[in-house]
Design an enzyme around this catalytic site. Structure first.
Site, PDB file in Angstrom:
ATOM      1  N   ASN A  40       0.860  -1.208   0.024  1.00  0.00           N
ATOM      2  CA  ASN A  40      -0.055   0.063   0.016  1.00  0.00           C
ATOM      3  C   ASN A  40       1.044   1.259   0.105  1.00  0.00           C
ATOM      4  O   ASN A  40       1.564   1.274   0.900  1.00  0.00           O
ATOM      5  CB  ASN A  40      -0.999  -0.001   1.300  1.00  0.00           C
ATOM      6  CG  ASN A  40      -1.749   1.182   1.548  1.00  0.00           C
ATOM      7  OD1 ASN A  40      -1.084   2.385   1.129  1.00  0.00           O
ATOM      8  ND2 ASN A  40      -3.014   0.991   1.753  1.00  0.00           N
ATOM      9  N   HIS A  72       1.048   5.988   2.123  1.00  0.00           N
ATOM     10  CA  HIS A  72       1.712   6.791   2.982  1.00  0.00           C
ATOM     11  C   HIS A  72       2.890   7.608   2.305  1.00  0.00           C
ATOM     12  O   HIS A  72       3.621   8.179   2.869  1.00  0.00           O
ATOM     13  CB  HIS A  72       1.989   6.283   4.428  1.00  0.00           C
ATOM     14  CG  HIS A  72       0.782   5.866   5.191  1.00  0.00           C
ATOM     15  ND1 HIS A  72      -0.098   6.859   5.470  1.00  0.00           N
ATOM     16  CD2 HIS A  72       0.149   4.850   5.511  1.00  0.00           C
ATOM     17  CE1 HIS A  72      -1.150   6.472   5.984  1.00  0.00           C
ATOM     18  NE2 HIS A  72      -0.996   5.021   5.965  1.00  0.00           N
ATOM     19  N   HIS A 115      -5.491   3.783  -1.635  1.00  0.00           N
ATOM     20  CA  HIS A 115      -6.828   4.003  -1.144  1.00  0.00           C
ATOM     21  C   HIS A 115      -7.113   5.752  -1.548  1.00  0.00           C
ATOM     22  O   HIS A 115      -6.856   6.748  -1.206  1.00  0.00           O
ATOM     23  CB  HIS A 115      -7.001   3.834   0.410  1.00  0.00           C
ATOM     24  CG  HIS A 115      -8.533   4.236   0.950  1.00  0.00           C
ATOM     25  ND1 HIS A 115      -8.521   4.031   2.476  1.00  0.00           N
ATOM     26  CD2 HIS A 115      -9.411   4.748   0.500  1.00  0.00           C
ATOM     27  CE1 HIS A 115      -9.658   4.448   2.831  1.00  0.00           C
ATOM     28  NE2 HIS A 115     -10.388   4.804   1.815  1.00  0.00           N
ATOM     29  N   ARG A 137      -6.979  12.941   1.054  1.00  0.00           N
ATOM     30  CA  ARG A 137      -6.065  13.503   1.700  1.00  0.00           C
ATOM     31  C   ARG A 137      -4.490  12.787   1.549  1.00  0.00           C
ATOM     32  O   ARG A 137      -3.419  13.466   2.011  1.00  0.00           O
ATOM     33  CB  ARG A 137      -6.243  13.078   3.277  1.00  0.00           C
ATOM     34  CG  ARG A 137      -6.089  11.705   3.562  1.00  0.00           C
ATOM     35  CD  ARG A 137      -6.140  11.246   5.020  1.00  0.00           C
ATOM     36  NE  ARG A 137      -7.641  11.644   5.629  1.00  0.00           N
ATOM     37  CZ  ARG A 137      -8.087  10.932   6.546  1.00  0.00           C
ATOM     38  NH1 ARG A 137      -7.180  10.208   7.302  1.00  0.00           N
ATOM     39  NH2 ARG A 137      -9.451  11.260   6.909  1.00  0.00           N
ATOM     40  N   GLU A 146      -8.701   0.940  -3.229  1.00  0.00           N
ATOM     41  CA  GLU A 146      -9.267   0.720  -1.767  1.00  0.00           C
ATOM     42  C   GLU A 146     -10.128   1.769  -2.100  1.00  0.00           C
ATOM     43  O   GLU A 146      -9.886   3.102  -2.369  1.00  0.00           O
ATOM     44  CB  GLU A 146      -8.605   0.957  -0.746  1.00  0.00           C
ATOM     45  CG  GLU A 146      -8.164  -0.395   0.064  1.00  0.00           C
ATOM     46  CD  GLU A 146      -7.292   0.002   1.346  1.00  0.00           C
ATOM     47  OE1 GLU A 146      -7.556   0.925   1.889  1.00  0.00           O
ATOM     48  OE2 GLU A 146      -6.295  -0.754   1.634  1.00  0.00           O
TER      49      GLU A 146
HETATM   50  N1  PXP Z   1      -5.840  -2.935   4.392  1.00  0.00           N
HETATM   51  C1  PXP Z   1      -6.945  -1.866   4.324  1.00  0.00           C
HETATM   52  C2  PXP Z   1      -8.431  -1.959   4.257  1.00  0.00           C
HETATM   53  C3  PXP Z   1      -6.427  -0.345   4.758  1.00  0.00           C
HETATM   54  O1  PXP Z   1      -7.230   0.555   5.015  1.00  0.00           O
HETATM   55  C4  PXP Z   1      -5.052  -0.222   5.024  1.00  0.00           C
HETATM   56  C5  PXP Z   1      -4.502   1.284   5.555  1.00  0.00           C
HETATM   57  O2  PXP Z   1      -4.658   1.905   4.236  1.00  0.00           O
HETATM   58  C6  PXP Z   1      -4.148  -1.263   5.104  1.00  0.00           C
HETATM   59  C7  PXP Z   1      -4.657  -2.723   4.714  1.00  0.00           C
HETATM   60  C8  PXP Z   1      -2.827  -1.397   5.349  1.00  0.00           C
HETATM   61  O3  PXP Z   1      -2.626  -0.805   6.685  1.00  0.00           O
HETATM   62  P1  PXP Z   1      -1.015  -0.495   7.243  1.00  0.00           P
HETATM   63  O4  PXP Z   1      -0.742   0.938   6.344  1.00  0.00           O
HETATM   64  O5  PXP Z   1      -1.334  -0.236   8.572  1.00  0.00           O
HETATM   65  O6  PXP Z   1      -0.078  -1.444   6.750  1.00  0.00           O
END
Ligand code: PXP
Length: 239
Positions: A7, A10, A43, A49, A70
């Site tokens: 993902n 960040h 996402h 944001r 997402e």
């Molecule tokens: N799965 C979903 C559905 C999420 O919303 C997120 C956070 O964006 C993640 C996985 C990944 O989480 P993390 O960033 O804590 O690894």
């Protein structure tokens, strides 16, 4: 052998902190794939944001593995997904005031709504995953709405404050994996997983994919993106 999907939200969060154009989540996605990630996740939040429409568009162009978008199950996002055609959509609950996704989707509360969303996405051959708490009823409801995959929310486990809590949360996840497997659903897991707490998942080989973001971005700040992704693959590939 489980897969890692990275993902990149960040990376965008860091960019937005300065309001400029770097670091670029699109470049991070390319590096993650070079390091062996088998999927890229972003996402697109209603408030934009972190990930922007531009990011999603470019990610669709460059991701060669599997792009997982997402999103909240709302018309605006469904229209964007239908136009962008990610390989997979993960439906998540979304609240404006939250720091990150806080809980699983309450599928049982609005089954007709979710069934309608799934139908629209599937007509364009987009696979659909539901992000749900480790709860049999929610998993069954996701199946009835046409989900291909359930992503089991690991947040409660990740945030456990004691070994007892962690063990209890993990047992709930193990039961949820059994439920999902019994319903012939694809199974993934994620939220709050890091280089330490992910190790326990070695005991759950039916989980096919891990969705991990924040801990990889945090590690990448120190060791670089490709190394951070490789270190996580080294862990999950033995599950
Ligand atoms: N799965 C979903 C559905 C999420 O919303 C997120 C956070 O964006 C993640 C996985 C990944 O989480 P993390 O960033 O804590 O690894």
């Amino acid at each position: 052998m489980a897969r890692l999907a990275v993902n990149v939200d960040h990376v965008a969060t860091l960019r937005q902190a300065r309001g400029i154009d770097q670091p670029d989540p699109v470049i991070a996605a390319g590096l993650a794939e070079l390091a062996g990630a088998e999927g890229i996740i972003c996402h697109l939040r209603e408030d934009r944001r972190h990930i922007s429409d531009r990011d999603l568009r470019l990610l669709r162009e460059i991701v060669k593995t599997k792009l997982n978008m997402e999103m909240a199950a709302v018309d605006e996002m469904v229209d964007i997904a239908l136009a962008t055609r990610p390989d997979l959509v993960t439906l998540v609950p979304e609240k404006r005031e939250e720091l990150t996704t806080e809980g699983g989707l309450d599928v049982k509360a609005r089954p007709d709504h979710y069934r309608g969303v799934v139908d629209r996405l599937k007509r364009k051959e987009i696979q659909v995953s539901f992000f749900v708490d480790p709860d049999h009823g929610q998993i069954e409801a996701a199946r009835q709405c046409g989900a291909d995959i359930v992503e089991i929310h690991t947040g409660h486990y990740s945030e456990a404050r004691s070994e007892f809590e962690a063990t209890e949360s993990f047992e709930r996840i193990a039961l949820a994996v059994q439920s999902a497997a019994g319903l012939d659903l694809g199974i993934s897991a994620g939220h709050g997983l890091n280089y330490v707490n992910v190790k326990r998942f070695k005991d759950l080989p039916r989980i096919e994919e891990y969705s991990i973001g924040h801990s990889i971005v945090a590690m990448a700040v120190l060791v670089g993106f490709e190394d951070a992704v490789r270190k996580m693959i080294e862990l999950v590939k033995h599950f």
